[in-house]
Design a protein around this motif. Structure first.
Motif, PDB file in Angstrom:
ATOM      1  N   GLN A   1       0.894  -1.337   0.148  1.00 41.04           N
ATOM      2  CA  GLN A   1      -0.190  -0.371   0.246  1.00 41.04           C
ATOM      3  C   GLN A   1       0.666   1.581  -0.126  1.00 41.04           C
ATOM      4  O   GLN A   1       0.481   2.389  -0.734  1.00 41.04           O
ATOM      5  CB  GLN A   1      -0.606  -0.169   1.056  1.00 41.04           C
ATOM      6  CG  GLN A   1      -2.115   1.123   1.659  1.00 41.04           C
ATOM      7  CD  GLN A   1      -2.859   1.339   2.155  1.00 41.04           C
ATOM      8  OE1 GLN A   1      -2.312   0.410   3.308  1.00 41.04           O
ATOM      9  NE2 GLN A   1      -4.073   1.038   2.065  1.00 41.04           N
TER      10      GLN A   1
ATOM     11  N   ASP B   1      -7.856   9.986  -0.967  1.00 42.12           N
ATOM     12  CA  ASP B   1      -7.213   8.715  -0.131  1.00 42.12           C
ATOM     13  C   ASP B   1      -7.502   8.028  -0.820  1.00 42.12           C
ATOM     14  O   ASP B   1      -8.191   7.414  -2.424  1.00 42.12           O
ATOM     15  CB  ASP B   1      -8.074   8.536   1.537  1.00 42.12           C
ATOM     16  CG  ASP B   1      -9.329   7.754   1.635  1.00 42.12           C
ATOM     17  OD1 ASP B   1      -9.948   6.963   0.507  1.00 42.12           O
ATOM     18  OD2 ASP B   1     -10.345   9.022   2.259  1.00 42.12           O
TER      19      ASP B   1
ATOM     20  N   GLU C   1      -9.187   4.432   0.023  1.00 43.36           N
ATOM     21  CA  GLU C   1     -10.011   3.602   0.270  1.00 43.36           C
ATOM     22  C   GLU C   1     -11.095   3.685  -1.011  1.00 43.36           C
ATOM     23  O   GLU C   1     -11.463   4.312  -1.348  1.00 43.36           O
ATOM     24  CB  GLU C   1     -10.668   4.160   1.646  1.00 43.36           C
ATOM     25  CG  GLU C   1      -9.813   4.228   2.623  1.00 43.36           C
ATOM     26  CD  GLU C   1      -9.293   2.593   3.242  1.00 43.36           C
ATOM     27  OE1 GLU C   1     -10.315   2.152   3.149  1.00 43.36           O
ATOM     28  OE2 GLU C   1      -8.000   2.597   3.378  1.00 43.36           O
TER      29      GLU C   1
END
Length: 210
Positions: free
Chosen positions: A15, A75, A77
């Motif tokens: 990530q 972000d 997500e």
């Protein structure tokens, strides 16, 4: 347990690598342009091998698409705009006036993030048909979908004008909260983002609210 920890550490490392690549790509696309930037340069700036970029994103086009998505969201997500906390909070506002203010305030950070790469997206789509195909013109505009959802809720609340349809309200939100208008006033004319936010609210308030 150690195997789980090892898996988690690898996932976190992957990530972080992904974020470094996206950050490097964003910087170079803005500095040099999409067409003039190659994956070797992005890899060097991110501190990874070129093969890592191919493994993670596939190619430069999908890297650009991911960059745009992450920039809009703020972000990485997998949460759609209409499921974001700022959007849900605005939707929960009790009156049309409060909803309008919260929606504009929530949109402002999105525009601030997307503004630096807006020209990159436009130029890449104009010069590369495969990039343009990632945002098909014959598909519903996601930004308009968000504004229509907002307008439909907002115009049903106390304080909303009764003579303005949700569709008309969505058109006004779509235009006033556009990246183009934000850039014109903030970048070209030198307004602060706060001044833009206050002006958009003051302008839309009598248009949408009684």
């Amino acid at each position: 347990m150690s195997a789980v920890k090892g898996t988690n550490k690898r996932a976190l490392k992957a990530q972080e690598t992904r974020r470094r690549i996206l950050a490097a790509a964003g910087e170079l696309f803005v500095e040099q342009g999409y067409g003039a930037t190659n994956l070797q340069e992005i890899a060097a700036r991110a501190g990874v091998a070129v093969q890592t970029i191919y493994f993670t994103f596939g190619n430069k086009r999908t890297l650009l698409k991911e960059l745009v998505d992450v920039t809009i969201a703020g972000d990485d997500e997998p949460v759609a705009t209409m499921e974001r906390e700022w959007f849900r909070t605005a939707m929960a506002a009790a009156t049309a006036q409060k909803h309008l203010r919260a929606h504009i305030a929530g949109t402002r950070p999105v525009l601030e993030r997307i503004a630096p790469i807006h020209k990159v997206i436009e130029t890449a789509a104009a010069t590369d048909p495969e990039v343009a195909a990632m945002w098909p013109a014959d598909q519903p505009d996601p930004r308009y979908t968000v504004q229509l959802r907002t307008a439909t809720a907002l115009m049903s609340k106390p304080g909303a004008r009764q003579d303005v349809s949700p569709e008309e309200a969505a058109d006004l939100l779509y235009g006033m909260l556009s990246t183009e208008l934000f850039l014109l006033l903030v970048r070209t004319r030198g307004w602060t983002a706060q001044r833009w936010e206050d002006w958009v609210y003051a302008t839309l308030l009598p248009q949408l609210c009684a």
